[in-house]
Design an enzyme around this catalytic site. Structure first.
Site, PDB file in Angstrom:
ATOM      1  CD  GLU A 204      17.478  43.128  14.593  1.00  0.00           C
ATOM      2  OE1 GLU A 204      17.394  43.783  13.528  1.00  0.00           O
ATOM      3  OE2 GLU A 204      17.936  43.593  15.645  1.00  0.00           O
TER       4      GLU A 204
ATOM      5  CB  CYS B  34      18.134  42.072   6.777  1.00  0.00           C
ATOM      6  SG  CYS B  34      19.481  41.882   7.920  1.00  0.00           S
TER       7      CYS B  34
END
Lengths: 447, 447, 447, 447
Positions: free
Chosen positions: B205, B239
């Site tokens: 990720e 993010c």
């Protein structure tokens, strides 16, 4: 490649069932030429004719399977925790898929990848093995004709004959978001590193080092027949070839004796001739590799029970070979691409599983037994760590309905059936707010 | 680590629903401390309290979800083409899963990974961020207590506080078949290379560079509120933070004006205080990074519409910043981890999608529109290439029921809902022959 | 009923994960009262305490399972054959679900239905058995409290104590699109006819007449223990009670002898007392039914091997009974609701399957064997025709993760796990055209 | 019937992918005769040629789809809560499936049922409509030839020409566990009662009364073209024919005017002639039914806007008819099988949905709109209660990839795609104990 990239914009917007119809026609085109393609494959690769035809049949099966799949590339509607919101999981095409195949299955591996990639909405860039250009050209022409008959650019299915430099170019090309590679663990790893550098994805089908376990309650006759097919078939050049035979000490002598007897009957010769079970190795280099392998085996204490030599004649023929050796010998951890079988003895099922799992590769494995307890342990958390886990059948000969591939050094990719198609698409989680409020997930209040 | 590896042999043999029961108890233990953990998280990370509590709530949600999942980790029974054969797709535990998380979600990302990994039958080795040791310790203690209360080794859930050397050790450890890494694209790539060398798997990720598109038919008020949450929330350190705002030229002025107005209202200060929307950046280094970023932006032609400076005070506070800049500026392709928003103007939906897709990252994206055509194109083959594709909601704030993660430079991993659990297990295709014949697939005859 | 119908409009619009949270709280409320509810159930129904507690535990398990399910009531996104079209399969709530349960599982059957119905977005109207009002009231109060604590109308979960007239009213009520009925085949059929007349749907769980087959290679000890639990447990008043024991002639004597020995040890008495295995029958009518049954058995040639009488004492106690009888006797085709076991002898597995399948009911069945061939044939196309097909475990004692229910006279409904939830929702196939053209399916041109 | 029942024992043991291969060949046999069969169908049924060919094409599509499905009739492996236990959900064939079809789709409905039933392992007993014997015979011969070419008994696919007495015989025959019936709600209900009496199952496709809603923001041109196809196509004799047109008051006049204009252009005549849009009704009885219907309409206040008469000529031609009428008129609740369209006016979307849902039938429905909010509400819990819920396309013209069928009076069955195949198989939940202990579910201790 440019033409292929351009074609991808057209192909991905065709509805999936329409793409399925094209793949159906490809299957029919292959079906019409099944015998001819099988012979060509046999001639060029060296495998016996029934295997050559079987390999083409597998591509046809894949086409039929992919047609149905073209109406089932389903996403999901997932309940949202927010009122007036809808959550969808969508699957969209990637664009262009690179497929790099090896000499041993010059046609089936392409079929696994291309049939799925195509119905998923991707164009295909294929690099066949440098030593099997004829089958590459034949397949490409057949597919191209179907595409053109449907007024679609033939570049949707593009292929290259050539060596490592083409492979490198595919690995580096940012227009190819997914590269499916079949070959050695070493090359596979290097392809993966090149592709990840540019944030692409890989689907890897690498080495196997497949064990077949014979328990003391096994149907020995069935086991011996299976080992014969698994170790000698395709001259030991399948990634699923049985390379290690683990036999329970109680039946060890009986199994080895029957196997040696069976090996004596193996007819070696022209792969196109009826009755031949063992054709030549694919190239002179394969033959040399075999010779070197035997040397290493001997140097590590391996005892040749039968075979062990090349056959001096035209063609790269070698003897089907059985070797008695310790499971801890280094050479047993590696994949020797030829008809060489290591025989090992064990005492308990747990020990057999441990040996099975002790190699870096994780492709295929098989147990022969009549005990439900052994069967279910074998396929459970403490059983085989391979991607293919068989019972009472050889390590090779997979059906297309399941996912094909392996763990660990085998690379982790999955091809053909099950949900392998998901690797050929990109997934997106979509949340649509169709109301006029803005509730946040986890009940957060902001501002 | 040794204790964890040993514990994995016990844990993987516990039936999955029993593992689910343990995870349920973990959820209850967290629920009992929700407020307390939320405050601790807020204090240590710097995010505002509602976000701190929301993050812990997300772990609790994950526990509840995983309990149900523990009875639904389903394999398949697939029709075999051979009589008296049964084909199964089995899912088995991997053993130990390494989880490396980042400072910005010190708790939720662990939850996504650990809850699923645990019910799947894996032990967890967790490395939290070096700057958030308290939450790492608190979580570990809570989980450990639940395990011990159930007479299970606490090592099933093992954690480390520390820096890159611990990360390296996890990446290299052959006892850890899967490493789930959250962090920058650069570090992620290096972790992946280390892990692949030893034939392990990664779940990545990595960076996001998320765009929010405002079409001319959008509900502007809804859009502006969303941008505020998406760009300023968590001080731009998610993010999924919105970093690029693409506005249709017809509504550009109106959107920018309203946004500037909204930015003026943002209360900056103590994250634990009610009403605060913007807390400090996480560390002094983050603050410096912000300052450098602003310099680069200016040097590449960016025009600061609001903000652009650090705030001289105790704590690492910076101003929420809006920048007008060309989409082709290099800095726009990178992830600047702070509350900096690039505003860009576009003419057509196709142009907006092209800009959206033009960066190396592929995490999140969002469009605001009232047109079904735009909505369905946006989520289709020619739309956003991200893993998260939203409509009329911000780029951030995902629900756990969907799969979380992104394409391209974001690494391709998927966490939380949908079939993300499959990444935490190994799949095997099992074919069982329960008859006494040996028919081969593809109708091959051998011997 | 009116309140319930009104409440359904609120409940169905709550997002499914929010409904899951309510069901989670219901599970917690039951967990807090597990012991108490188990005792109440034992007292009122007459089953032994471990079974009483086990039954409540099953409802708690269902709650936990349903919480996870509330984020997984997934529809599908299906590829459309038309450009600019999207095909969705949506699942929406039905509104109100009627649940009619029987005395033998006054709580678990409600749990199977209500937990799923509730997360699916339906209100529940429950009619418990007229002879178990206390457990009906206790459950209803607990659920109602949870609903009210969450500011939801308690009418979401509405229950009635009463007899056939309430059942009739539910069957006729057009506001109840689905009626889930557990009881006899005869009443079930009449409920179905009433409900279909008004175009409603039924989910039927009717009679069982469950056989347990002991092959000559079985683990006899395991088999005998299983028969004991399956035939004597809950005083033979489970729908999955083993009523027919089919034993291979080779092990017949041994099995029957061991079983008779085991029956001697069965402690009969107060169900709340530790060590009791056999409590009373539920009512005086059940006892009379037992007496009549024994008369019929005798008149049809049945030979009583043990038991066969009522026990003269307070309470409706009867002896656990084993009868040797021909499989063709009429009485063997019927369900006698008490601890009466028919023992039958067979020669081949095929014959055993034929006897197993020869009754009108199709709920549960079990084989004891060590042969993989028998196992896989038993669960295959020529094996048991029941909904529950066990191997080496009793006919009763299902887990909630699977679908519970049976074929033929058992009614065809499925409850608890797998995709049983689909019966509690309505499915719609939605095709959305978001383009401006009107292409027709199957390539038709019209006008 | 006897031959069919015997054949079922062979057919169900053929591996599913082999059955798929037979169905593939059936598809190819139909493809070779597509034009011919389309003309025959057109001639015998009376629908226009493009619809005749489209209907045969749909059967071919079904064959292709079913081939893929033959490798995907997947069961599940479900985690068991007990150690050394494995839980499987298996799907096995039913044996023989009865298929009773109607005159309006003499071929497609057979295809939906038979293709799926066959790959699922069932033989098929088909009763076509008494008025379409030629297509029944043609189809039966083609299928029979394929079966015989593969050395399989032609009785696997058995058909009857005849009337209600054959239907009755099928409904009563205990060798037919599933009867799929397409026809009126009245007859369907009676079939269901007969079949349930003998504990068989029904799959019902009954009447439709399908509404098309035009919102004020709709693309009117698209809507009008759709209504034309939906109301006039197949002379209004589809179960999905649009019978009720609900128009928002703001666009009511415009829609009605354009529709009247379009109706004027409809070419009535020989269905085989190019350009014809409206052929005759199927029989003299249909024509009389139309005449009676018009009388009832007038008596209930209906105002004929166009058409309303039979056409005096050879053949059963009638005028395409539009009627303005109140939604509360009784006749609007019924299905009049001909080209009669009721036009109704509404004010709000909620009102339109209420009218849509107010009839006893629940087959198809459609909305025309440009609003995402309306789209998602329409397909959600408070939207259309039909099995088919369309947006911006007509009520008719379903694709085979989705499930076809409807709720309420339409009978609840689902045919063609999605998981419709499950109705043609029996499900069993199998729990296999492969250990030597006997742990019980829910942690119960017994004995």
């Amino acid at each position: 490649m440019k033409a292929c990239f351009e074609a991808s914009k057209i192909w991905m917007q065709l509805p999936a069932p329409k793409r399925g119809e094209i793949v159906r026609q490809i299957g029919d085109a292959l079906r019409a030429k099944l015998e001819y393609l099988g012979r060509l494959l046999s001639l060029e690769m060296g495998k016996i004719l029934p295997e050559g035809i079987g390999e083409v049949q597998e591509v046809i099966d894949m086409c039929d399977f992919a047609v149905g799949l073209s109406r089932q590339l389903n996403g999901s509607v997932i309940p949202s925790e927010r009122p007036n919101h809808m959550m969808l999981e969508m699957w969209n095409p990637l664009g262009v898929v690179g497929v790099i195949t090896a000499f041993n299955f010059p046609c089936a591996v392409l079929g696994w990848n291309a049939c799925i990639a195509l119905v998923c909405g991707n164009c295909v860039v294929w690099k066949g093995a440098p030593t099997t250009p004829l089958i590459t050209i034949a397949m490409t022409k057949l597919v191209g004709e179907v595409l053109e008959k449907n007024n679609l650019p033939a570049a949707i299915f593009t292929s290259f004959c050539g060596g490592a430099e083409i492979g490198q170019a595919i690995a580096k090309d940012t227009r190819i978001p997914l590269v499916s590679f079949t070959g050695s663990s070493k090359v596979g790893l290097s392809v993966q590193q090149t592709v990840s550098q540019r944030f692409g994805k890989c689907l890897l089908e690498l080495s196997g080092n497949n064990a077949l376990i014979v328990m003391d309650d096994a149907d020995i006759k069935l086991a011996v027949r299976s080992v014969l097919f698994a170790a000698v078939g395709t001259a030991g050049q399948r990634c699923t070839t049985c390379r290690r035979l683990l036999v329970h000490e109680k039946v060890y002598d009986s199994v080895v004796d029957q196997l040696l007897e069976a090996y004596k009957q193996v007819k070696i010769g022209d792969p196109l001739e009826k009755g031949t079970l063992l054709g030549p190795l694919h190239t002179r280099a394969s033959r040399e590799n075999f010779e070197n392998g035997i040397k290493v085996i001997k140097s590590q204490g391996g005892k040749i029970l039968t075979g062990g030599s090349v056959i001096e004649s035209e063609g790269n023929f070698v003897q089907p070979t059985i070797v008695e050796i310790s499971p801890s010998a280094d050479v047993v951890k590696e994949e020797l691409f030829g008809p060489v079988l290591y025989v090992l003895k064990f005492k308990t099922f747990e020990e057999a599983v441990e040996i099975n799992n002790s190699v870096p590769q994780g492709l295929s494995s098989s147990v022969f037994t009549r005990s439900p307890e052994v069967i279910f342990k074998w396929i459970g958390p403490k059983g085989s760590d391979c991607g293919i886990v068989n019972v009472n059948i050889p390590t090779n000969g997979a059906e297309i309905g399941g996912a094909f591939g392996g763990e660990k050094g085998t690379g982790g990719g999955r091809e053909a059936g099950s949900d392998s198609w998901k690797q050929y698409m990109r997934r997106s989680t979509c949340t649509i707010n169709y109301g006029s409020e803005l509730p946040l997930a986890q009940g957060i209040n902001f501002g």
